[in-house]
Design an enzyme around this catalytic site. Structure first.
Site, short mmCIF file in Angstrom:
data_model
loop_
_atom_site.label_atom_id
_atom_site.label_comp_id
_atom_site.label_asym_id
_atom_site.label_seq_id
_atom_site.Cartn_x
_atom_site.Cartn_y
_atom_site.Cartn_z
N TYR A 164 0.85 -1.20 0.00
CA TYR A 164 0.00 0.00 0.00
C TYR A 164 0.89 1.26 0.00
O TYR A 164 0.48 2.33 -0.46
CB TYR A 164 -0.96 -0.01 1.19
N LYS A 171 -3.53 8.38 3.42
CA LYS A 171 -4.84 8.08 4.01
C LYS A 171 -4.85 8.41 5.51
O LYS A 171 -5.90 8.76 6.05
CB LYS A 171 -5.21 6.61 3.79
P1 NAD Z 1 -12.04 3.94 -8.90
O1 NAD Z 1 -10.89 3.82 -9.84
O2 NAD Z 1 -13.34 3.44 -9.36
O3 NAD Z 1 -12.23 5.44 -8.40
C1 NAD Z 1 -11.12 6.30 -8.20
C2 NAD Z 1 -11.56 7.63 -8.73
O4 NAD Z 1 -10.57 8.62 -8.43
C3 NAD Z 1 -11.74 7.62 -10.26
O5 NAD Z 1 -13.06 7.98 -10.58
C4 NAD Z 1 -10.76 8.68 -10.71
O6 NAD Z 1 -11.21 9.43 -11.82
C5 NAD Z 1 -10.72 9.55 -9.48
N1 NAD Z 1 -9.62 10.53 -9.56
C6 NAD Z 1 -8.28 10.29 -9.69
N2 NAD Z 1 -7.65 11.47 -9.86
C7 NAD Z 1 -8.61 12.45 -9.83
C8 NAD Z 1 -8.59 13.86 -9.98
N3 NAD Z 1 -7.46 14.53 -10.20
N4 NAD Z 1 -9.77 14.53 -9.87
C9 NAD Z 1 -10.93 13.88 -9.66
N5 NAD Z 1 -11.02 12.54 -9.54
C10 NAD Z 1 -9.86 11.84 -9.63
O7 NAD Z 1 -11.56 3.18 -7.55
P2 NAD Z 1 -12.24 3.07 -6.10
O8 NAD Z 1 -11.59 1.89 -5.47
O9 NAD Z 1 -13.70 3.16 -6.22
O10 NAD Z 1 -11.65 4.36 -5.36
C11 NAD Z 1 -12.47 5.28 -4.68
C12 NAD Z 1 -11.90 5.59 -3.30
O11 NAD Z 1 -12.00 4.41 -2.48
C13 NAD Z 1 -10.42 5.97 -3.27
O12 NAD Z 1 -10.24 7.00 -2.32
C14 NAD Z 1 -9.75 4.70 -2.79
O13 NAD Z 1 -8.50 4.95 -2.15
C15 NAD Z 1 -10.78 4.23 -1.79
N6 NAD Z 1 -10.67 2.84 -1.35
C16 NAD Z 1 -10.65 1.82 -2.25
C17 NAD Z 1 -10.52 0.52 -1.81
C18 NAD Z 1 -10.48 -0.62 -2.79
O14 NAD Z 1 -10.02 -1.72 -2.41
N7 NAD Z 1 -10.94 -0.45 -4.00
C19 NAD Z 1 -10.42 0.23 -0.45
C20 NAD Z 1 -10.44 1.29 0.45
C21 NAD Z 1 -10.56 2.60 -0.02
#
Ligand code: NAD
Length: 263
Positions: A164, A171
């Site tokens: 990570y 985070k």
């Molecule tokens: P995802 O790829 O579907 O979403 C990530 C989003 O971030 C995308 O829509 C992307 O366009 C956006 N992004 C990146 N740069 C950007 C910018 N400059 N301006 C606006 N948007 C921007 O993936 P996800 O897993 O749904 O991620 C969403 C959140 O969930 C993130 O914060 C991620 O860290 C968090 N998260 C994900 C997981 C997992 O396992 N998938 C676990 C815990 C937390």
């Protein structure tokens, strides 16, 4: 005491307005949140961070009651301002904001934290953490009768999770920001939370090295012996934003089938 407010369906978002950012496709956690909020009766405005996502997001938005979906890259202040101008023009107020986005340059994400570049660290912090503060600043004047701000974190903020890397400290800063915003905005009735899902296969997650191993181990080790899905995250977001969550603020809620309680 049972008040008039608690007599209403405490899990409904009927009559509420919600801005959900960070949609990339149907796997996105943001889509899970938008979908659950739509089912709970909220009116939605959606945003996506990259022009290439438009073709994936518009059909999803159409299926969510014909919601409007706008491009908003948080690195472009004019796009952020335009998004909130649209919220103001359409509703004149906002009840819920979901911040669901993260980014780190690949070389920095795949290397040791100690080796992370100054620019890479700053960019990851800007898009994944400070953008939440910027969006909150725009949302504040629109949350005239209170509201709920929700961001997405991960367990790697608290403990070292292999691969990570850089996103761990980023985070951690985000979760701390949630507590400070909760204290600053609480007197106005604005509640602030982080939801911390377990690993979910999404586009962003595919950038983490050996993510498949993380998924397998999570499903095997979680007390509920399953992964949490984007629908589980969405239902938690509804609970936090609805009257059911009105006495909660400043927390990081795990939605991970209990994985975080294991050593
Ligand atoms: P995802 O790829 O579907 O979403 C990530 C989003 O971030 C995308 O829509 C992307 O366009 C956006 N992004 C990146 N740069 C950007 C910018 N400059 N301006 C606006 N948007 C921007 O993936 P996800 O897993 O749904 O991620 C969403 C959140 O969930 C993130 O914060 C991620 O860290 C968090 N998260 C994900 C997981 C997992 O396992 N998938 C676990 C815990 C937390």
């Amino acid at each position: 005491m049972i008040t008039e407010t608690s007599r209403r369906d405490p899990f409904s978002l009927r009559g509420r307005t919600a801005l959900v950012t960070g949609l990339a496709n149907a796997d996105s956690i943001a889509y899970g949140c938008a979908s659950a909020m739509h089912d709970a009766g909220a009116e939605l405005l959606l945003s996506y961070g990259h022009p290439k996502a438009d073709k994936h997001v518009q059909p999803l938005a159409a299926a969510l009651g014909g919601a409007e979906a706008l491009l908003c890259d948080v690195q472009h202040e004019d796009q952020v301002a335009a998004l909130f101008e649209r919220v103001a023009a359409r509703w004149g107020r906002l009840d819920v904001l979901v911040h669901s986005m993260a980014f780190a340059p690949k070389d920095d994400l795949h290397g040791r934290v100690v080796d992370s570049s100054r620019d890479g660290f700053a960019l990851a912090m800007d898009i994944s953490c400070h953008s939440f503060l910027r969006l909150a600043r725009y949302a504040e004047p629109l949350m005239k009768e209170g509201g709920t701000l929700i961001t997405l974190s991960y367990y790697g903020a608290e403990k070292v999770v292999d691969h990570y890397n850089l996103m761990g400290p980023v985070k951690a800063a985000l979760e701390s920001a949630v507590r400070y915003l909760a204290a600053e905005l609480g007197p106005q009735g604005i509640r602030v939370h982080a939801i911390s899902p377990g690993p979910i296969p999404t586009r962003a997650a595919s950038g983490i090295a050996h993510f498949d191993r993380l998924l397998k181990s999570a499903a095997e080790r979680a007390p509920l012996r399953r992964l949490a899905g984007i629908d589980d995250v969405g239902h938690t977001a509804v609970f936090l934003a609805a009257d059911a969550g009105r006495a909660l603020t400043g927390s990081t809620l795990y939605v991970d089938a209990g994985l975080n309680v294991r050593a």
